[in-house]
Design a protein around this motif. Structure first.
Motif, PDB file in Angstrom:
ATOM      1  N   MET A  31      32.520  44.680  63.764  1.00 47.95           N
ATOM      2  CA  MET A  31      33.328  43.514  63.446  1.00 47.95           C
ATOM      3  C   MET A  31      33.286  43.237  61.944  1.00 47.95           C
ATOM      4  O   MET A  31      32.347  43.620  61.254  1.00 47.95           O
ATOM      5  N   THR A  32      34.310  42.532  61.458  1.00 48.24           N
ATOM      6  CA  THR A  32      34.320  42.115  60.059  1.00 48.24           C
ATOM      7  C   THR A  32      33.399  40.911  59.890  1.00 48.24           C
ATOM      8  O   THR A  32      32.986  40.273  60.866  1.00 48.24           O
ATOM      9  N   ARG A  33      33.114  40.582  58.633  1.00 42.67           N
ATOM     10  CA  ARG A  33      32.288  39.405  58.354  1.00 42.67           C
ATOM     11  C   ARG A  33      32.945  38.137  58.911  1.00 42.67           C
ATOM     12  O   ARG A  33      32.262  37.272  59.461  1.00 42.67           O
ATOM     13  N   ALA A  34      34.250  38.040  58.747  1.00 42.98           N
ATOM     14  CA  ALA A  34      34.967  36.859  59.252  1.00 42.98           C
ATOM     15  C   ALA A  34      34.858  36.766  60.774  1.00 42.98           C
ATOM     16  O   ALA A  34      34.676  35.673  61.324  1.00 42.98           O
ATOM     17  N   GLU A  35      34.950  37.903  61.447  1.00 43.52           N
ATOM     18  CA  GLU A  35      34.825  37.905  62.915  1.00 43.52           C
ATOM     19  C   GLU A  35      33.415  37.516  63.346  1.00 43.52           C
ATOM     20  O   GLU A  35      33.232  36.761  64.315  1.00 43.52           O
ATOM     21  N   PHE A  36      32.398  38.028  62.634  1.00 42.30           N
ATOM     22  CA  PHE A  36      31.017  37.628  62.934  1.00 42.30           C
ATOM     23  C   PHE A  36      30.843  36.124  62.737  1.00 42.30           C
ATOM     24  O   PHE A  36      30.217  35.452  63.548  1.00 42.30           O
ATOM     25  N   ARG A  37      31.388  35.607  61.615  1.00 41.04           N
ATOM     26  CA  ARG A  37      31.262  34.167  61.356  1.00 41.04           C
ATOM     27  C   ARG A  37      31.850  33.358  62.500  1.00 41.04           C
ATOM     28  O   ARG A  37      31.244  32.402  62.979  1.00 41.04           O
ATOM     29  N   LYS A  38      33.034  33.741  62.938  1.00 38.66           N
ATOM     30  CA  LYS A  38      33.698  32.998  64.007  1.00 38.66           C
ATOM     31  C   LYS A  38      32.882  33.053  65.303  1.00 38.66           C
ATOM     32  O   LYS A  38      32.636  32.032  65.942  1.00 38.66           O
TER      33      LYS A  38
END
Length: 194
Positions: free
Chosen positions: A2-9
């Motif tokens: 996953m991307t960083r943004a996806e992990f954050r979400k």
């Protein structure tokens, strides 16, 4: 991966599912771990943050540090140096304002600022962390910049992350500017990478 943004979400959603009772118990468990940390006993000036957005609740931890005779400092977004933090002495009487992110911080008062190099510990917020001690923040880079001197030559305040166990993932995507943490405390354990 996953991307960083996806992990954050994903991880922020996990945190938001935690009940107030769970938060209170988690905070008490973290205090139990911290009471045994040598870094706490040898430190006087400790930076912390006011929890928001499902982060591990810090009000009881702040009160506990005061009871231990520690001086507590909270981050304030620097008004002139973009992306930088200042740390101001915090007491129950400190006037507070909301910053640009809607997070409460002490009203700026230059007489209450302690230079970061004079702090002993900086408890850092994080969205997620992995098995190597890499920390995923909110994306502003404030703590990465603050912790850079410690990361480069181990000078200044030692960082310790605080998190819920549900914020752990096996491996995060890492960028060159990310500062890994030597220690992260969760309700169920103390993670070490020293």
């Amino acid at each position: 991966m996953m991307t960083r943004a996806e992990f954050r979400k994903l991880i922020r959603e996990r945190r938001k599912q935690l009940s107030a009772d769970f938060q209170q118990t988690a905070s008490e468990q973290v205090i139990g771990h911290l009471s045994n940390l040598p870094e706490i006993h040898s430190s006087q000036n400790i930076a912390l943050y006011l929890s928001a957005d499902g982060e591990l609740a810090t009000p009881k931890l702040i009160e506990w540090l005061w009871q231990q005779g520690k001086s507590v400092y909270l981050p304030v977004i620097h008004p002139f140096s973009t992306g930088q933090l200042l740390f101001l002495h915090y007491t129950p009487e400190t006037p507070m304002v909301n910053n640009r992110y809607g997070i409460a911080e002490p009203r700026l008062n230059k007489e209450l600022i302690l230079p970061t190099r004079q702090l002993d510990l900086i408890f850092t917020p994080l969205v997620g962390f992995d098995a190597s001690g890499h920390r995923l923040g909110m994306g502003g880079g404030y703590y990465d910049r603050t912790l850079e001197p410690w990361f480069k030559n181990k000078s200044g305040a030692k960082p310790i992350g605080l998190a819920h166990s549900c914020q752990f993932v096996e491996k995060l995507p890492v960028e060159s500017w990310d500062v890994p943490l030597p220690k992260i405390v969760t309700p169920d354990k103390i993670w070490h990478w020293e």
